[in-house]
Design a protein around this motif. Sequence first.
Motif, mmCIF file in Angstrom:
data_model
loop_
_atom_site.group_PDB
_atom_site.id
_atom_site.type_symbol
_atom_site.label_atom_id
_atom_site.label_comp_id
_atom_site.label_asym_id
_atom_site.label_seq_id
_atom_site.Cartn_x
_atom_site.Cartn_y
_atom_site.Cartn_z
ATOM 1 N N VAL A 134 -5.132 14.648 -7.559
ATOM 2 C CA VAL A 134 -5.574 15.331 -6.343
ATOM 3 C C VAL A 134 -7.024 14.941 -6.067
ATOM 4 N N PHE A 135 -7.346 14.648 -4.803
ATOM 5 C CA PHE A 135 -8.629 14.046 -4.466
ATOM 6 C C PHE A 135 -9.388 14.864 -3.432
ATOM 7 N N LYS A 136 -10.670 15.083 -3.704
ATOM 8 C CA LYS A 136 -11.516 15.733 -2.714
ATOM 9 C C LYS A 136 -11.663 14.830 -1.493
ATOM 10 N N LEU A 150 -3.799 8.550 2.014
ATOM 11 C CA LEU A 150 -3.425 8.711 0.611
ATOM 12 C C LEU A 150 -2.190 7.911 0.232
ATOM 13 N N CYS A 151 -1.495 7.346 1.219
ATOM 14 C CA CYS A 151 -0.378 6.441 0.924
ATOM 15 C C CYS A 151 -0.556 5.147 1.697
ATOM 16 N N GLY A 152 -0.400 5.191 3.020
ATOM 17 C CA GLY A 152 -0.541 3.985 3.815
ATOM 18 C C GLY A 152 -1.905 3.338 3.659
ATOM 19 N N GLY A 153 -2.947 4.151 3.668
ATOM 20 C CA GLY A 153 -4.304 3.618 3.573
ATOM 21 C C GLY A 153 -4.581 2.943 2.243
ATOM 22 N N PRO A 284 1.349 -1.778 -5.450
ATOM 23 C CA PRO A 284 1.665 -0.434 -4.985
ATOM 24 C C PRO A 284 0.395 0.264 -4.500
ATOM 25 N N VAL A 285 0.414 1.588 -4.521
ATOM 26 C CA VAL A 285 -0.790 2.350 -4.212
ATOM 27 C C VAL A 285 -1.814 2.135 -5.317
ATOM 28 N N GLY A 286 -3.023 2.668 -5.146
ATOM 29 C CA GLY A 286 -4.095 2.407 -6.086
ATOM 30 C C GLY A 286 -4.294 3.490 -7.122
ATOM 31 N N ILE A 291 -8.683 5.080 -5.111
ATOM 32 C CA ILE A 291 -8.467 6.034 -4.017
ATOM 33 C C ILE A 291 -9.782 6.710 -3.637
ATOM 34 N N ASN A 292 -10.558 7.113 -4.630
ATOM 35 C CA ASN A 292 -11.850 7.732 -4.324
ATOM 36 C C ASN A 292 -12.784 6.740 -3.638
#
Length: 335
Positions: A134-136, A150-153, A284-286, A291-292
Amino acid sequence: MPTTVHAYAAPEAGAPFETFEYDLPDLGPHDVDIAVEHCGICHSDLSMQQNEWGLTAYPFVPGHEVAGRIKSVGEHVKHLKAGDRVGLGWHSAYCMTCDSCMGGHHNMCSDYEQTIVGRHGGFADLVRAKAEAVFKVPDELDLKETGPLLCGGITVFNPMVQFGVRPTDSVAVVGIGGLGHLALKFANAWGCHVTAFTSESKMQEAKDLGAHETIDSRDPNGVKSCEGRFDYIVSTVNVKLDWNAYIKALSARGRMHYVGAVMEPLDLEVFPLIFGQKQVSGSPVGSPSTINTMLRFAARHGIGATTEHFKMSDVNDAMEHLESGKARYRVVLDV
């Protein structure tokens, strides 16, 4: 005491969504509960609803582009507190002990949990996840436009970091949709010269989103005219194209990268890869760290998804709009 979640679920493959309630057990020491305010819809949600990948358990609650606020945290969670603006993406937990996790590559975890596989996602008023997933959300970002990051980006941002795309590179994006429009925004802000391969009807939109030039992807001569031009091409489409033409459009040592899930095998000629020392890859996603980084970069440059909004109660209309191909460019449900 158990927590009751009010959600929307598909009771079987391809069925319309219906109201659905379920109970969560007591909050674990490393868990957080997120009060959902907005949830983006990804094409993966549609694929899972229809069980295209054979992974879906019913009743199925999609939603892995969650933006909201922390409702409660477990006793061992120190970096998040009630009221924090947060996001949740494809992963809801990591094992935190495998070599990938210990090396900072949590997205390669051998035992991660997926937000909508084997559990219920964010088409709901509440979703639970482990705190490390979970990300601020930076204050500069509009929460309404943040869920799709949080997914596409992160899907299009991650390979730019992993493979060292440079600000001086010439970058091409194939397909300007939910993923591609964010790839244009990120590559432009990164400093690259950006080309969009898209349909004629989207050319002006692509330029508005950050492309410096556009090429008609339906014109066979358009791709052929680009031989040797691009350092990095990212494909966001899920249909088969003439991949050898795109490989030839790469410069020496260029990279053809896939984030769109093409189901057909890639039919590639080897000699252009060998003599040009070109590379073909996917990702895939990061990881949480990436992400942060993406969220900070997006905040600095004012990058959010271009979205269309539906009430959560209109979820069936929203899914139909996505499936029709008319979305510009990411559909978001508002609680």
